[in-house]
Scaffold this active site. Structure first.
Site, PDB file in Angstrom:
ATOM      1  N   LYS A  26       0.868  -1.188   0.000  1.00  0.00           N
ATOM      2  CA  LYS A  26       0.000   0.000   0.000  1.00  0.00           C
ATOM      3  C   LYS A  26       0.894   1.224   0.000  1.00  0.00           C
ATOM      4  O   LYS A  26       2.021   1.174   0.493  1.00  0.00           O
ATOM      5  CB  LYS A  26      -0.890   0.014   1.250  1.00  0.00           C
ATOM      6  N   ASP A  66      -6.970   4.390  -4.633  1.00  0.00           N
ATOM      7  CA  ASP A  66      -7.630   4.239  -3.332  1.00  0.00           C
ATOM      8  C   ASP A  66      -8.247   5.605  -3.048  1.00  0.00           C
ATOM      9  O   ASP A  66      -8.485   6.381  -3.990  1.00  0.00           O
ATOM     10  CB  ASP A  66      -6.624   3.811  -2.248  1.00  0.00           C
TER      11      ASP A  66
END
Ligand code: NDP
Length: 450
Positions: A129, A169
């Site tokens: 991430k 995201d």
């Protein structure tokens, strides 16, 4: 000498000590460890090889300066990160978040969760991430472009189609992926599938945009089906109004349900008449393209009310889908949902329910799907985008829709395999944690101590 005999409490004390002030990360590890300790109690190899401890220590955390110039000529400095948590079963894979609240703890929790989620999809993807503490709100198109280019100017050296493949995201959609992909291509000269969520003209996959929200609703439908129920006629409460929330709403409506709330960081709207497709399209345009606020909904649709600074969990419903952000549904909210007769909760966001809330849902034996299971549809289609890029071809929409449904159904089966508690109760948190852990852990055992 075996060093595998710590108990859950001692293990968590160690995680807290090694990660001071990283509450979100500690919370994510705790939620997983509660189930994994019971599972590995009689499996010595996992203890002796310290598998959970190794998964809970990212392979690496890269942090870097991102300088950019705003439209007024001021030099701005942000911090960027890429957390590469674990690549035991495939290249690191996970989104990029641009939000002022991004910090190392948030990205470490997301990369940790992503490791289990990606394993659950059945596709060969490790967990990662990234992001930056950059606030895209109120920025001009050119400022967004300059920031994305500057961010990629550092990130490019840490990623690659077979190394680490980021996606979008919160705060990162098709526009930002475009700017970042353009900069990667410019720096390296390579046109490869280094990012997913790309535009359809340049290597993107059909249904990637819809996949997370649609997938969450497919998962919800699978859970209801175990009780002989469907979404037809059910009232749904949804939080968020971004990519995941609007596509979850769309699929609920397509399957005959009625959506009565959406929200953003300013509060929630309640529309008792139902938020049908036309209204969802209005929200998509208003929030995504015009970067507007959800409170403007009530001027466009006067039957609705706006509730400033509040989350929607007090509105009575049959099913709830938290689709905004982490820790947006607390223990008290979970109690309210249960008291109001909510039957099922499927998380579209990552870790939207805090640990107290998770314990309330488990105690009430609710149909409750954690994000790592129910929101895996997005990364699953990202995985399919990587396959299409490698093959240099594009699959048809019907093929992809079917693959997404099959993957969500496969995750549901995996949760049942490890989460069936008997008496008609499936602990989906436990099922998802164990199924995800086992796959990664077994790969790690094969590699030895590395
Ligand atoms: P978007 O940026 O498209 O939308 C985010 C939404 O959540 C907006 O409505 C935003 O409101 C709201 N929100 C963000 N932060 C907060 C906050 N602190 N408090 C209240 N509301 C907030 O993001 P996505 O829809 O892509 O992501 C939503 C969630 O889903 C995240 O948890 C993400 O990690 C998760 N997820 C996303 C996937 C994807 O494919 N996009 C895949 C899997 C999970 P506002 O406009 O006011 O900021």
């Amino acid at each position: 000498m075996s060093n595998g005999h710590v108990d859950l409490h001692q293990f968590m004390e160690g995680v807290k000590r090694r990660n001071p002030h990283q509450d979100e990360f500690v919370q994510a590890v705790q939620e997983v460890a509660e189930d994994i300790f019971a599972f590995i109690a009689d499996k010595a190899a996992y203890h002796e090889q310290q598998i959970l401890r190794r998964i809970a220590e990212p392979d690496r955390v890269v942090s870097f300066r991102v300088c950019w110039e705003d439209d007024a000529g001021n030099i701005r400095v942000q911090r960027g990160w890429r957390v590469q948590n674990n690549n035991a079963i495939g290249p690191y894979k996970g989104g990029i978040r641009f939000h002022p609240a991004v910090n190392e703890s948030v990205l470490k929790f997301l990369a940790f969760e992503q490791t289990f989620k990606n394993a659950l999809t059945g596709l060969p993807m490790g967990g990662g991430k990234g992001g930056a503490n950059f606030n895209p709100k109120g920025k001009s198109e050119r400022e967004i472009m300059r920031f994305c280019q500057s961010f990629m100017t550092e990130l490019y050296r840490h990623i690659g189609a077979d190394v680490d493949v980021p996606a979008g995201d919160i705060g990162v959609g098709a526009r930002e992926i475009g700017y970042m992909f353009g900069q990667y291509k410019r720096i390296t000269g390579n046109f490869t599938g280094v990012l997913t969520g790309k535009g359809l003209e340049w290597g993107g996959s059909l249904i990637r945009t819809e996949a997370t929200g649609y997938g969450a609703v497919y998962f919800l439908a699978e859970m209801l089906a175990t009780k002989g129920e469907s979404l037809a006629g059910k009232t749904a409460v949804i939080s968020g109004s971004g990519n995941v929330a609007t596509h979850a709403a769309e699929k609920i409506v397509q399957l005959g349900g009625k959506v009565v709330t959406l929200s953003d960081s300013g509060g929630f709207i309640h529309d008792p008449d139902g938020i049908g497709q036309e209204k969802i399209d209005w929200v998509k345009t208003h929030k995504t393209h015009r970067r507007g606020r959800i409170e403007d909904y009530v001027a466009a649709f006067p039957g609705a009310t706006f509730h400033a600074g509040r989350t929607p969990w007090g509105v009575p419903c049959d099913v709830a889908l938290p689709c905004a952000t982490q820790n947006e549904l607390l223990g008290e909210d979970a109690k309210t949902l249960v008291a109001n007769g909510c039957r099922a909760v499927a998380e579209g966001a990552n870790m939207p329910t805090d640990l107290d809330g998770v314990h309330v849902f488990k105690a009430a034996r609710l149909l409750y799907a954690p994000g790592k299971a129910s929101n895996a549809g997005g990364v699953a289609v990202s995985g399919l985008e990587m396959s299409q890029n490698s093959e240099r071809r594009s699959w048809k929409e019907e093929e992809l829709q079917q693959m997404l449904k099959d993957i969500m159904s496969g995750i549901h089966q995996a949760c049942i395999r490890y989460g069936d508690q008997g008496g008609g109760y499936i602990d989906y948190v436990k099922g998802a944690n164990i199924a995800g852990f086992k796959k990664v852990a077994d790969a790690m055992l094969a590699f030895g101590v590395v």
